[in-house]
Design an enzyme around this catalytic site. Structure first.
Site, short mmCIF file in Angstrom:
data_model
loop_
_atom_site.label_atom_id
_atom_site.label_comp_id
_atom_site.label_asym_id
_atom_site.label_seq_id
_atom_site.Cartn_x
_atom_site.Cartn_y
_atom_site.Cartn_z
N LYS A 11 0.93 -1.08 -0.10
CA LYS A 11 0.04 -0.01 0.00
C LYS A 11 0.82 1.38 -0.09
O LYS A 11 2.07 1.24 0.38
CB LYS A 11 -0.91 -0.10 1.12
CG LYS A 11 -1.94 -1.16 1.04
CD LYS A 11 -3.11 -0.90 2.22
CE LYS A 11 -4.08 -2.14 2.08
NZ LYS A 11 -5.08 -2.03 3.32
N TYR A 51 -12.18 -1.93 -4.23
CA TYR A 51 -12.75 -1.80 -2.70
C TYR A 51 -14.30 -1.92 -2.68
O TYR A 51 -14.94 -1.68 -1.54
CB TYR A 51 -12.02 -1.10 -1.91
CG TYR A 51 -10.63 -1.57 -1.51
CD1 TYR A 51 -10.43 -2.53 -0.56
CD2 TYR A 51 -9.51 -0.72 -1.68
CE1 TYR A 51 -9.38 -2.85 -0.15
CE2 TYR A 51 -8.20 -0.99 -1.34
CZ TYR A 51 -8.09 -2.24 -0.49
OH TYR A 51 -6.92 -2.66 0.12
N ASN A 114 -2.14 0.20 6.74
CA ASN A 114 -1.75 -0.92 7.15
C ASN A 114 -0.94 -1.71 6.39
O ASN A 114 -0.77 -2.87 6.35
CB ASN A 114 -2.68 -1.47 7.94
CG ASN A 114 -3.97 -2.12 6.72
OD1 ASN A 114 -3.67 -1.95 5.64
ND2 ASN A 114 -4.95 -2.82 7.21
N HIS A 117 -2.38 -5.36 1.34
CA HIS A 117 -3.56 -6.12 1.09
C HIS A 117 -3.23 -7.50 0.87
O HIS A 117 -2.26 -7.77 0.03
CB HIS A 117 -4.43 -5.44 0.02
CG HIS A 117 -5.41 -6.17 -0.42
ND1 HIS A 117 -6.68 -5.93 -0.09
CD2 HIS A 117 -5.47 -7.25 -1.47
CE1 HIS A 117 -7.40 -7.16 -0.60
NE2 HIS A 117 -6.71 -7.58 -1.58
N GLU A 128 -9.38 -10.59 -8.11
CA GLU A 128 -8.47 -9.36 -7.85
C GLU A 128 -7.14 -9.52 -8.61
O GLU A 128 -6.63 -8.66 -8.97
CB GLU A 128 -8.08 -9.54 -6.26
CG GLU A 128 -9.11 -9.10 -5.28
CD GLU A 128 -8.90 -8.99 -3.77
OE1 GLU A 128 -9.71 -8.43 -3.28
OE2 GLU A 128 -7.88 -9.57 -3.38
#
Ligand code: DAT
Ligand code: MG
Length: 140
Positions: A11, A51, A114, A117, A128
């Site tokens: 991320k 998302y 965080n 993913h 995905e």
């Protein structure tokens, strides 16, 4: 459990802090093989589409804004039980709850920022992977 593929993303909080190599080392040390990888800067529309499953959650706007705030590294990981293994290496969503040695424990800044993913199941993984990669780009 047979060899499996999963989708992973490094991320923007982690690409910004130059942590791609350190995160990849943890993935590889866990036995996951990076069979496809590319750096992408998502538009807000693309992040929102990726998302979409979270669109009714209170954090959706913040999540889309963050995920389009800088480059991400999209990856396909292959290995024995890859979906569950990657979730284990990632650690809990909230870094305060993540186990020692996990990516999120070592690198994540907050529940939102965080660092990584990972797909939550084999069906999600297939969806995905095809969001970012063509079959030709998967080199096992
Ligand atoms: P995970 O990424 O562990 O699969 P998730 O699918 O529940 O977690 O949520 C997707 C992302 O949304 C998560 O990585 C960070 C963000 N998020 C989840 N819960 C949040 C919260 N309570 N506040 C802010 N961001 C949150
Ligand atoms: Mg999830």
């Amino acid at each position: 459990m047979a060899t499996q593929r999963t989708f992973s993303m490094i991320k923007p909080d982690a690409t910004k802090r130059n942590l791609t190599g350190k995160i990849n080392a943890k993935l590889e040390e866990a036995g996951l093989r990076i069979i496809a990888q590319k750096r992408v800067h998502l538009t807000p529309a693309q992040a929102g589409q990726f998302y979409a499953v979270h669109k009714d959650r209170p954090f959706y706007g913040e999540l889309v804004e963050f995920m389009s705030s800088g480059p991400i590294v999209a990856q396909v990981l292959e290995g024995e039980d890859a979906v569950a293994k990657n979730r284990e290496v990632m650690g809990a969503t909230n870094p305060a709850e993540a186990a020692d040695g996990t990516i999120r424990k070592d690198f994540a800044l907050s529940i939102g920022e965080n660092s990584v993913h990972g797909s939550d199941g084999p069906d999600t993984a297939a969806e995905e992977i095809s969001f970012f990669f063509s079959g030709l780009e998967l080199v096992g």
